[in-house]
Scaffold this active site. Sequence first.
Site, PDB file in Angstrom:
ATOM      1  N   GLY A 235       0.833  -1.246  -0.068  1.00 29.60           N
ATOM      2  CA  GLY A 235      -0.104   0.087   0.150  1.00 29.60           C
ATOM      3  C   GLY A 235       0.677   1.122   0.158  1.00 29.60           C
ATOM      4  CD  GLU A 269       1.477  -9.393   1.742  1.00 32.66           C
ATOM      5  OE1 GLU A 269       0.234  -8.769   1.334  1.00 32.66           O
ATOM      6  OE2 GLU A 269       1.105 -10.804   2.025  1.00 32.66           O
ATOM      7  N   PRO A 270       5.067  -4.967  -0.458  1.00 38.24           N
ATOM      8  CG  PRO A 270       6.976  -3.968  -0.491  1.00 38.24           C
ATOM      9  CD  PRO A 270       6.291  -5.228   0.382  1.00 38.24           C
ATOM     10  NE  ARG A 308      -2.548   2.219 -11.462  1.00 34.07           N
ATOM     11  CZ  ARG A 308      -2.899   3.433 -10.997  1.00 34.07           C
ATOM     12  NH1 ARG A 308      -2.095   4.131 -11.795  1.00 34.07           N
ATOM     13  NH2 ARG A 308      -3.170   3.665  -9.781  1.00 34.07           N
ATOM     14  CB  CYS A 338     -14.617   0.179 -29.916  1.00 29.80           C
ATOM     15  SG  CYS A 338     -13.447   0.150 -31.594  1.00 29.80           S
ATOM     16  CE1 TYR A 367      -1.290  -4.202  -8.375  1.00 26.94           C
ATOM     17  CE2 TYR A 367      -0.272  -2.103  -7.928  1.00 26.94           C
ATOM     18  CZ  TYR A 367      -0.697  -3.273  -7.592  1.00 26.94           C
ATOM     19  OH  TYR A 367      -0.586  -3.745  -6.260  1.00 26.94           O
TER      20      TYR A 367
HETATM   21  N1  LLP Z   1      -0.888  -7.373  -0.163  1.00 25.56           N
HETATM   22  C1  LLP Z   1      -2.300  -7.492  -0.824  1.00 25.56           C
HETATM   23  C2  LLP Z   1      -3.041  -8.315   0.181  1.00 25.56           C
HETATM   24  C3  LLP Z   1      -2.670  -6.717  -1.788  1.00 25.56           C
HETATM   25  O1  LLP Z   1      -3.994  -6.988  -2.110  1.00 25.56           O
HETATM   26  C4  LLP Z   1      -2.044  -5.903  -2.464  1.00 25.56           C
HETATM   27  C5  LLP Z   1      -2.797  -4.891  -3.518  1.00 25.56           C
HETATM   28  C6  LLP Z   1      -0.495  -5.772  -2.389  1.00 25.56           C
HETATM   29  C7  LLP Z   1      -0.162  -6.397  -1.021  1.00 25.56           C
HETATM   30  C8  LLP Z   1       0.156  -4.661  -2.949  1.00 25.56           C
HETATM   31  O2  LLP Z   1      -0.229  -3.440  -2.928  1.00 25.56           O
HETATM   32  P1  LLP Z   1       0.575  -2.067  -3.166  1.00 25.56           P
HETATM   33  O3  LLP Z   1       1.812  -2.194  -2.326  1.00 25.56           O
HETATM   34  O4  LLP Z   1       1.012  -2.327  -4.860  1.00 25.56           O
HETATM   35  O5  LLP Z   1      -0.169  -0.794  -3.116  1.00 25.56           O
HETATM   36  N2  LLP Z   1      -4.582  -2.141  -9.674  1.00 25.56           N
HETATM   37  C9  LLP Z   1      -4.660  -1.537  -8.732  1.00 25.56           C
HETATM   38  C10 LLP Z   1      -4.076  -1.650  -7.370  1.00 25.56           C
HETATM   39  C11 LLP Z   1      -4.646  -2.920  -6.888  1.00 25.56           C
HETATM   40  C12 LLP Z   1      -4.008  -3.492  -5.768  1.00 25.56           C
HETATM   41  C13 LLP Z   1      -4.410  -4.782  -5.354  1.00 25.56           C
HETATM   42  N3  LLP Z   1      -3.795  -5.215  -4.005  1.00 25.56           N
HETATM   43  C14 LLP Z   1      -4.015   0.038  -9.301  1.00 25.56           C
HETATM   44  O6  LLP Z   1      -3.594   0.003 -10.541  1.00 25.56           O
HETATM   45  O7  LLP Z   1      -3.822   0.899  -8.707  1.00 25.56           O
END
Ligand code: LLP
Length: 408
Positions: A235, A269-270, A308, A338, A367
């Site tokens: 996150g 979990e980044p 996105r 389209c 993403y």
């Molecule tokens: N751990 C879990 C359980 C998750 O669901 C996610 C992301 C992460 C880690 C990694 O999160 P990050 O560090 O990347 O923020 N497609 C969307 C983002 C979806 C995120 C889903 N889960 C976008 O393009 O913004």
Amino acid sequence: MSSTLAYQDGRLHWHRHDLAGIAAQVGTPCYLYDFEGIRANFRRLQAAFPSAEIHYSLKANANLAVIRALHAIGAHFDAVSGGEIFRAVQAGVPPSQIVFAGVGKTHRELDYALRLGVGWINAESSGELARIDQLARSLRATPRLALRLNPDVRADTHPHIATGHAAAKFGIPLAEAADLLSAHDPSRDAYRIEGLHVHIGSQLGSVDHTLEALDAALALMDGFPFLTTLDLGGGFPVSYTGEPVPTLEAFAEPITAALQGRPVRLILEPGRYIVAENGILLVEVQYVKPTSDGVIYVTDGGMTELIRPALYAATHGVLPLRHMPEAAVISHVVGPVCESADVLRAVVALPLLREGDLLAVLHAGAYGAVMASNYNARPLAPEIALESDDWRVVRRRQRWEDLIAEEV
Ligand code: LLP
């Protein structure tokens, strides 16, 4: 614009690479990744959280070359499907370094994960616990589990990527988690619950809700000494177009303080933080159409390459590959698909471009390619790894033949 992106002799360079030169060889649309930048961001996370085990979230970008590069410098991995586990294993990651998360793990995926012996399974429901128990018994395995909590906090982010509120499909409510933990009997259950998992959302706009979730998780851990590990998810946000976002340190300091003196092993979990700024999508202007407020550039890349903007109204920076000092015009950069939602950048001031001009869509490393689709029978774009001295294709462009290869 990042300091590593700059015009030299009127041409946009990323580090020492002339982007138009690469586009001339591989064609457009194409994805470019800065591998030095990916490694540097992983190291920033390690420095901010020196005692954490960092599991890169494969969902952000699961190209085998990205996985290998991060594995080589000590990353562990977060997978949310059998396919992601398969990718990591194919890239050489030991299964013990993989956390298997996800709200809808199928029988087949769990069977695969248990046979391989993944390091952790983050379980999200009592139904999943029952399924794991039954499978583990038949395989004579003793998997290590974390329960994913739903702490009922509302993350400060786009509603599509908030996951910690009560109505979300993710995780187990605190009271139910407490009941499951009280009922856990390692001498009877075929699994061992050793941790908690909380991920309240992605692209977090503030630290506060993470700390609320952390407090809730720690309070629960206090009652169950067999819980040794806390996985706080991902996150960490990225500034897409210069907007202020909390820094890594703004997360690290209070999290570290809250864990001070506790014998808790921390997992993170980044995804986005590591790869987003290290990816660029290159597209070519096909047509220039005047519109009431300016001009529409129809390019050869769109929502099939980068969804996105269409899905989250996300804003990505856009730069022409050729430096043009002329006055800017209000521009809309769109794709060829389209759908009216097929926009790469809705309103942006750009110099007046012509057919054949190239554009870099920035911060597309997370993403982006992983969410690409074959809609409109569009082949997936190639992916290119940039290293300091050279570059290489790490995924070739799909061909039309590939689009029909599985049809019988
Ligand atoms: N751990 C879990 C359980 C998750 O669901 C996610 C992301 C992460 C880690 C990694 O999160 P990050 O560090 O990347 O923020 N497609 C969307 C983002 C979806 C995120 C889903 N889960 C976008 O393009 O913004």
